[in-house]
Design a protein around this motif. Structure first.
Motif, PDB file in Angstrom:
ATOM      1  N   HIS A 812     -16.060   7.620 -53.253  1.00 30.21           N
ATOM      2  CA  HIS A 812     -16.014   8.177 -51.906  1.00 30.21           C
ATOM      3  C   HIS A 812     -15.396   7.175 -50.923  1.00 30.21           C
ATOM      4  N   LEU A 813     -14.885   7.714 -49.804  1.00 28.28           N
ATOM      5  CA  LEU A 813     -14.238   6.861 -48.807  1.00 28.28           C
ATOM      6  C   LEU A 813     -15.212   5.912 -48.130  1.00 28.28           C
ATOM      7  N   ASP A 814     -16.514   6.279 -48.043  1.00 26.59           N
ATOM      8  CA  ASP A 814     -17.449   5.408 -47.342  1.00 26.59           C
ATOM      9  C   ASP A 814     -17.659   4.083 -48.055  1.00 26.59           C
ATOM     10  N   GLU A 815     -17.196   3.965 -49.290  1.00 24.58           N
ATOM     11  CA  GLU A 815     -17.297   2.686 -50.003  1.00 24.58           C
ATOM     12  C   GLU A 815     -16.423   1.625 -49.349  1.00 24.58           C
ATOM     13  N   LEU A 816     -15.425   2.067 -48.591  1.00 24.73           N
ATOM     14  CA  LEU A 816     -14.582   1.105 -47.879  1.00 24.73           C
ATOM     15  C   LEU A 816     -15.373   0.321 -46.833  1.00 24.73           C
ATOM     16  N   LEU A 817     -16.463   0.914 -46.346  1.00 26.42           N
ATOM     17  CA  LEU A 817     -17.273   0.243 -45.331  1.00 26.42           C
ATOM     18  C   LEU A 817     -17.979  -0.985 -45.881  1.00 26.42           C
ATOM     19  N   ARG A 818     -18.064  -1.082 -47.195  1.00 27.96           N
ATOM     20  CA  ARG A 818     -18.760  -2.212 -47.828  1.00 27.96           C
ATOM     21  C   ARG A 818     -17.799  -3.111 -48.602  1.00 27.96           C
ATOM     22  N   SER A 819     -16.504  -3.021 -48.295  1.00 22.13           N
ATOM     23  CA  SER A 819     -15.500  -3.798 -49.024  1.00 22.13           C
ATOM     24  C   SER A 819     -14.785  -4.766 -48.095  1.00 22.13           C
ATOM     25  N   ASP A 820     -14.244  -5.828 -48.694  1.00 22.17           N
ATOM     26  CA  ASP A 820     -13.323  -6.715 -47.993  1.00 22.17           C
ATOM     27  C   ASP A 820     -11.918  -6.143 -48.166  1.00 22.17           C
ATOM     28  N   ILE A 821     -11.259  -5.934 -47.059  1.00 24.46           N
ATOM     29  CA  ILE A 821      -9.924  -5.326 -47.093  1.00 24.46           C
ATOM     30  C   ILE A 821      -8.910  -6.325 -46.555  1.00 24.46           C
ATOM     31  N   SER A 822      -7.849  -6.530 -47.321  1.00 25.29           N
ATOM     32  CA  SER A 822      -6.757  -7.410 -46.906  1.00 25.29           C
ATOM     33  C   SER A 822      -5.456  -6.614 -46.998  1.00 25.29           C
ATOM     34  N   LEU A 823      -4.698  -6.578 -45.895  1.00 21.03           N
ATOM     35  CA  LEU A 823      -3.480  -5.781 -45.834  1.00 21.03           C
ATOM     36  C   LEU A 823      -2.324  -6.639 -45.349  1.00 21.03           C
ATOM     37  N   GLN A 824      -1.208  -6.573 -46.061  1.00 27.54           N
ATOM     38  CA  GLN A 824       0.031  -7.231 -45.651  1.00 27.54           C
ATOM     39  C   GLN A 824       1.080  -6.155 -45.378  1.00 27.54           C
ATOM     40  N   THR A 825       1.730  -6.223 -44.223  1.00 30.69           N
ATOM     41  CA  THR A 825       2.733  -5.216 -43.882  1.00 30.69           C
ATOM     42  C   THR A 825       3.865  -5.847 -43.081  1.00 30.69           C
ATOM     43  N   ASP A 826       5.038  -5.297 -43.254  1.00 31.04           N
ATOM     44  CA  ASP A 826       6.188  -5.688 -42.444  1.00 31.04           C
ATOM     45  C   ASP A 826       7.116  -4.483 -42.315  1.00 31.04           C
ATOM     46  N   GLY A 827       7.962  -4.522 -41.317  1.00 33.17           N
ATOM     47  CA  GLY A 827       8.886  -3.413 -41.098  1.00 33.17           C
ATOM     48  C   GLY A 827       9.477  -3.473 -39.710  1.00 33.17           C
ATOM     49  N   PHE A 828      10.057  -2.375 -39.300  1.00 33.07           N
ATOM     50  CA  PHE A 828      10.635  -2.299 -37.964  1.00 33.07           C
ATOM     51  C   PHE A 828      10.744  -0.831 -37.549  1.00 33.07           C
ATOM     52  N   ALA A 829      10.810  -0.644 -36.251  1.00 37.28           N
ATOM     53  CA  ALA A 829      11.115   0.663 -35.670  1.00 37.28           C
ATOM     54  C   ALA A 829      12.141   0.427 -34.580  1.00 37.28           C
ATOM     55  N   GLY A 830      13.173   1.247 -34.564  1.00 38.21           N
ATOM     56  CA  GLY A 830      14.224   1.026 -33.576  1.00 38.21           C
ATOM     57  C   GLY A 830      15.014   2.276 -33.284  1.00 38.21           C
ATOM     58  N   VAL A 831      15.757   2.213 -32.192  1.00 35.04           N
ATOM     59  CA  VAL A 831      16.609   3.337 -31.792  1.00 35.04           C
ATOM     60  C   VAL A 831      17.831   2.777 -31.063  1.00 35.04           C
TER      61      VAL A 831
END
Length: 1240
Positions: A812-831
């Motif tokens: 279930h998704l509520d298990e995320l409440l008891r986890s260590d979460i590490s996220l790496q992200t990169d990108g760009f938005a432009g016009v």
């Protein structure tokens, strides 16, 4: 003496003339670059019969010029001369009788552009001469169409000649030959058009001999066409266009000799009609043999260039690609599709741009896609809405577009079906602009759909069809629309209000085509007091869009004087009030009428608060530039506190046109039903009780019928409804179910989480030609002058992300409440936004003119890491400072004079119109206006540069602003010069000039309290301070407003930290530098205290900012104190807000701000604000009085003067301002009016 003198050519003679045509495009001012063309030749007119003549052209010489007049010479264009000579050598035959040319015939190989030049040569024969009048006017056919001409005739008896001067009013043509393209959705503003684009044509001719008025022929001609594309009085300056045609008769004529003419093709009379070869601007640069290969290469290059950033250098290539796609055959488009459809990037670029083919080819291409089903519903909707709205509105195109209403794929998805129906309506609107009368057959499918939906009583289908009919605005649809309106059709009053409202709004565009019929209909709806308030308000809105007369405004005023529905009264009054203040030319006469209405209605309706329906109108208009904008906000309320309809629309007013850019709307019809009968539960004080009641009512959305949407959202682009979406209960339920903590592997969110753990990469681009408009006007040379505008956009988003979850969720998704979460992200938005304007000649052979190019680039790159632990309430973000210069925003523009020809593209000439010169006596006041004077750096070549950076050395980052302007000329009476010369502005991130490189910026957030105050509790605290106290106040002594404010709070216990935030710059092995902030919350019996301390982190740092506030629970008062500087001792500001007693115990709110020492910047800003106070207070309707008030203090008193209004008094040093009866956004109950004067 004969009344009409018929110019005569003797068919037994040969007439030989010398011809010179000159075109100049520029400003006609010293030291400004111009583009020019010159065509010289000799032509003979040889008679074949009394009415048939042959035109022979020889000795052709074509030259061009690109430079400063007087400082350069014309250059021969040998290749183009050779091509023109070859086409002119072909036989050209024409009919001439009674001063009129007809049936121009040429060999099949002669292009339309050359035929038009021939029209320009022969146009001097098209003249009507009256010998009994020295001045006369008449309507006649010419190269510019059927237009008004004015003649003056003088007789030279010595030379036996007539001197004829002809003036053609090209602005006054019954059948103009001019072409308008792309402006169907930008209706004319006739009032500003009168002083806008002006064309003047004049010709001076001498005819002779005049003895016995027989055998008259033309001896000389000098013709001039001048275009001033701005004010005729030249206050603003403008780009000018001059064409000069000089024809001289060789005095020696010869007898006719036989001329062999092959079978020729009839090209019509002297009027220019063929625009098919007036290509778009970029074709002269794109000459090549293998167009398919060129298109593929461009698609691949553009797709690759915009993957990791928005490539502004290649954004203009989009226009090149569009022009290539427009000349391809349907078979080649299919071939291209097969080659790109397998690659997601190439496929998307192709589908986004092939829709600009703008004729039946794109419809046949899309029809195949719909029937084969090799595109998704999302791709189909995006492609079709652009294709239909940019399509050339021809009968064959409309017939093909109609087929999409019957293709099963169109109904495969509700949003796609909405798009198809609405887009078809938009196409009909543009078709009917150029087709009069517009046949009813084109709108019949929509009329049938409306009848079917009404018989089935399908609310969703009725709304969709009515909106499509509103887009089409076909006059024949009025009878059908009346079937949905109460008072016009039996049973219509039983239809849902949403349907009736859609029917009323369907008249908005019809108001411009048949204003009188629409006025009669919507006025009848407005005066029916038994109708729903929403319908009457919409009727009033449409009525004012018809630009009613003063008489109709008087009728509206009389109705409002007796109106008992305050929703209708408030909305209608605010509509009139907004127009009364309007400054745009289209409201010039209407605003006068509305001002009269305001004087009558203000006493009765001017006090109504914002809890009633309102319309807000904002506009401005620059008379010199003939440019302005307007914005309207419509808030339609019902008895609840939630608006039933909210609409926002914006328009641009530009040189005689009104462009209805964007309109957004939300209709909360389903929510309105939820509140039906439950309004008595609300106290209407915007307190916690009301919000809790509203949330409880909204939670019953599942009980609504399945066919009742909670919300309906729509988008109008250029006045046409292009997007319609219903938000149903099922849709909301699916979202809440997917986000529920108990959701498992069946949830779409679960799928996303699994993908992110593996690592995801997503890229999206959207190139789009937003706007393309062309105006083409024939000239006396047969070369058309063109004004074209192109506006294109490239959007791009790229994102990469990967997450580590420990332990990963299993069920279930509520298990995320008891986890260590590490996220790496990169990108760009432009016009990237490219704006391109051209003024000059543009035909398939050559281009000569002026180009304005501007580019706006916005880019937002990112790269960071996140660490989240929800149980421990710890959050951390790590960012890497930019190591290179990163441009976030930039604007570049310049004006160029250009020359191109198809025979030799390599010799194209593009020169800045305002060149750099060393000796300018005009200076650079423009740059000094837009940039701080103290920052200007003027160099020898008149280049102004400005650069300023704000460095955050702790974080290794600097934010810099750069501006650059190059000017050689500037005159105050010519504001158009603002656009001449190079202009650049940029906003960018740069590495800070620090001795220690910063490796990482770390932001840490830690929640200190296990049970922080809830949202409802904090709202209740705020409400107790600011709500209108309904309890009778018995003693003013309980609220001593003059008590001093303590700098230090009495905290008897150790405060609990609510949250701790650290923003640090890390540069190992050195210690971290940065800032740390801690917030505390201490509730006690009679008071809630909040305190925040921000400290600089470092060994020698002593800067701190201390802020504390407390809310007195007993007295509904609040205090705040802010101190900062060295140990919080340098600067301070305090504020107190409290309920205050006024005479007769009238409730009010009193706010007092005190300050001590302040930074010099704050003092400067305060002084600047104080300078604007008199003007702003006058503008907002406040009275003011000069009096000595306490220094370093500002006080504001707000007193409830009635249930609908409040009075306000503001005291600042040396001045008191005040105003009575200000409309309140909430209902103020239980109070009587009080006097509030400046001396109180």
């Amino acid at each position: 003496m004969a009344n009409i003198l018929e110019p005569f050519l003797n068919s037994k003679k040969t007439y030989e003339y010398k011809y010179e045509g000159l075109v100049r495009v520029g400003r006609e001012l010293p030291d400004l670059v111009e583009s020019a063309l010159k065509l010289r030749c000799t032509f003979k007119i040889i008679g074949e019969s009394p009415q048939t003549f042959v035109l022979q052209i020889s000795n052709v010489d074509f030259e061009d010029f690109n430079g400063i007049p007087g400082k350069g010479v014309f250059s021969p264009s040998q290749k183009l001369t050779k091509r023109l000579s070859a086409e002119f050598s072909q036989p050209i035959v024409f009919e001439f009788s009674k001063g009129q040319i007809s049936d121009i015939r040429t060999a099949p190989g002669v292009s339309n552009s050359v035929v038009n030049i021939v029209r320009g040569i022969l146009g001097f024969l098209q003249v009507t001469v009256k010998t009994t009048q020295s001045f006369y006017e008449l309507v006649e056919l010419g190269i510019h169409g059927v237009c008004q001409s004015s003649y003056t005739v003088e007789e030279d008896s010595n030379a036996k000649e007539l001197i004829v001067t002809q003036m053609v009013d090209i602005n006054n043509c019954q059948q103009p030959a001019a072409l308008y393209s792309g402006m169907a959705l930008a209706p004319e503003d006739k009032l500003s058009k009168q002083v806008c684009v002006k064309f003047h044509y004049s010709s001076l001719q001498s005819l002779g001999p005049i003895s016995q008025y027989l055998g008259h022929f033309f001896k000389t001609l000098h013709a001039v066409l001048q275009l001033s594309s701005w004010h005729s009085n030249l206050i603003t300056g403008t780009l000018k266009w001059n064409t000069v045609r000089v024809i001289l008769l060789n005095p020696h004529t010869t007898r006719q000799r036989n001329v062999k003419t092959h079978k020729c093709k009839n090209k019509g009379n002297v009027e220019i009609k063929k625009y098919s070869e007036y290509i778009s601007l970029h074709m002269c640069k794109l000459r090549g043999e293998n167009v398919v290969s060129t298109i593929l290469d461009l698609i691949k290059r553009l797709a690759q260039a915009n993957i990791y950033h928005v490539d502004s250098a290649s954004s203009t290539d989009i226009l090149d690609l569009i022009q290539l796609l427009r000349v391809e055959t349907l078979e080649n488009l299919e071939q291209l599709w097969k080659q790109v459809s397998g690659n997601d990037e190439h496929r998307r670029w192709f589908l986004d741009l092939v829709v600009e083919a703008t004729d039946e080819r794109i419809l046949k291409f899309l029809e195949t896609r719909f029937k084969v089903g090799d595109i998704t519903a999302n791709e189909a909707g995006q492609a079709l809405v652009v294709a239909f709205n940019h399509l050339s509105a021809e009968p064959v195109s409309v017939a093909l577009a109609q087929e999409f209403l019957t293709i099963p794929f169109s109904k495969s998805q509700p949003l796609l079906w909405n798009t198809v129906v609405l887009a078809y309506g938009s196409l009909l609107y543009r078709y009917c602009v150029y087709t009069d009368p517009c046949p009813v057959t084109v709108v019949q499918p929509l009329l049938d759909m409306a009848a079917s939906s009404l018989s089935k009583n399908s609310e969703e289908d009725m709304v969709l069809t009515l909106k499509a009919l509103g887009n089409a605005a076909h006059p024949s649809s009025i009878k059908t629309l009346l079937k949905f309106l109460p008072g016009y059709s039996a049973g219509a009053e039983k239809l849902p209000t949403r349907v009736q409202g859609a029917a009323v709004q369907a008249f908005r565009l019809l108001a411009g085509r048949d204003p009188h019929s629409v006025q009669d209909i919507v006025l009848n709806l407005f005066v029916q007091k038994n109708l729903p308030a929403e319908i009457r308000m919409l009727a009033c809105m449409v009525l004012l869009e018809t630009k009613p007369s003063i008489a109709l405004i008087s009728v509206i005023t009389e109705v409002l004087l007796e109106e008992i529905d305050l929703q209708v009264a408030s909305f209608s009054y605010s509509l009139l009030k907004g127009i009364a203040k309007s400054r745009t030319p289209d409201n010039q006469h209407l605003s006068t009428a509305c001002n009269i209405a305001m004087k009558i209605l203000t006493r009765k309706l001017g006090h109504l608060s914002y809890r009633y329906s309102k319309s807000m109108h904002f506009d401005w208009f620059h008379d010199d530039f003939l440019f302005g904008t307007s914005t309207d906000v419509y808030i339609l309320q019902n008895e609840s506190l939630i608006p039933s309809k909210l609409m926002l629309k914006g328009k641009i007013h530009f040189i005689g046109r009104i462009l209805q850019c964007l309109e957004l709307g939300v209709h909360a019809d389903g929510i309105k039903e939820l509140f039906a009968g439950k309004i008595p539960q609300l106290k209407k004080d915007l307190g916690v009780t009301d919000f809790a009641t509203i949330l409880k009512i909204l939670s019953d959305w599942q009980n609504l019928p399945k066919d009742k949407p909670l919300l309906t959202a729509y988008i109008r682009l250029f006045g046409q409804e292009a997007f319609l979406m219903d938000v149903s209960g099922d849709f909301i339920q699916s979202i809440t179910k997917s986000l529920s903590p108990s959701a498992g592997k069946e949830s779409k969110v679960w799928e996303v989480i699994q993908d992110v753990q593996k690592g995801i990469s997503w890229h999206w681009t959207k190139p789009h030609l937003v706007y393309e408009a062309r105006f083409i006007q024939p000239t006396c040379l047969g070369l058309p002058v063109e004004i074209s505008k192109y506006y294109s956009i490239v959007n791009a988003v790229t994102m990469k992300a990967k997450a580590e979850i420990n332990p990963p969720p299993k069920e279930h998704l509520d298990e995320l409440l008891r986890s260590d979460i590490s996220l790496q992200t990169d990108g760009f938005a432009g016009v990237t936004k490219d704006n391109f304007v051209f003024h000059g000649i543009n035909i398939d052979l050559f281009q000569c003119g002026v180009e304005l190019k501007s580019k706006i680039v916005t880019s937002l790159p990112w790269a960071f890491g996140l660490k989240i632990n929800i149980i421990e309430q710890k959050y951390e973000m790590n960012l890497t400072p930019s190591k290179t210069d990163t441009e976030l925003f930039s604007v570049n523009s310049n004006v160029f004079t250009v020359l191109r020809n198809i025979e030799d593209p390599s010799l194209s000439k593009i020169t800045p119109m305002m060149p750099e010169t060393e000796n300018s006596q005009q200076g650079l006041p423009l740059a000094r206006r837009i940039l701080p004077t103290s920052r200007d750096e003027q160099t020898e070549d008149n280049e102004v540069k400005f650069r300023q950076c704000a460095e955050a050395k702790i974080y290794g980052t600097a934010i810099c602003i750069e501006a650059e302007a190059k000017r050689s000329h500037y005159l105050h009476e010519y504001p158009l010069y603002y656009f001449l010369g190079h202009t650049r502005f940029s906003y960018q991130l740069e590495p800070a000039k620090s001795t220690k490189p910063i490796e990482k910026i770390q932001i840490q957030v830690t929640a200190g309290m296990k049970h922080p105050p809830g949202v409802s509790e904090m709202m209740d605290l705020s409400r107790r301070v600011f709500k209108d106290t309904r309890d009778e106040i018995t003693s003013c002594g309980e609220h001593n407003l003059s008590s001093s404010f303590p700098a230090n709070q009495d905290l008897d216990s150790t405060p609990n930290p609510v949250v701790t935030v650290k923003a640090l710059g890390l540069s190992p092995p050195a210690k971290p530098l940065g800032y740390e902030g801690v917030a505390f919350y201490l509730p006690i019996a009679q008071r809630d205290d909040i305190e925040m301390i921000v400290s600089e982190v470092g060994e020698e740092a002593n800067w701190k900012m201390c802020a504390n506030a407390n809310v007195d629970k007993s007295y509904s008062s609040a205090k705040a104190h802010l101190r900062w500087g060295a140990e919080c001792q340098t600067y301070d500001v305090s504020m107190r807000v409290s309920s205050a007693c006024q005479p007769e115990s009238k409730t009010s709110i009193y706010t007092k701000i005190n300050w001590g020492a302040l930074p010099s910047m704050f003092t400067t800003i305060g002084q600047r604000i104080q300078e604007y106070v008199p003007g702003m207070s006058y503008f907002m309707g406040f009275y003011q009085k000069y009096e000595k008030n306490p220094e370093r203090q500002a006080a504001v008193t707000v007193v409830a003067s009635s249930p609908e209004t409040f009075d306000m008094k503001v005291k600042i040093p040396e001045r008191t301002i005040y105003k009575k009866a200000i409309p309140s956004p909430i209902e103020l109950v239980g109070f009587e009016a009080v006097n509030l004067t400046a001396s109180a």
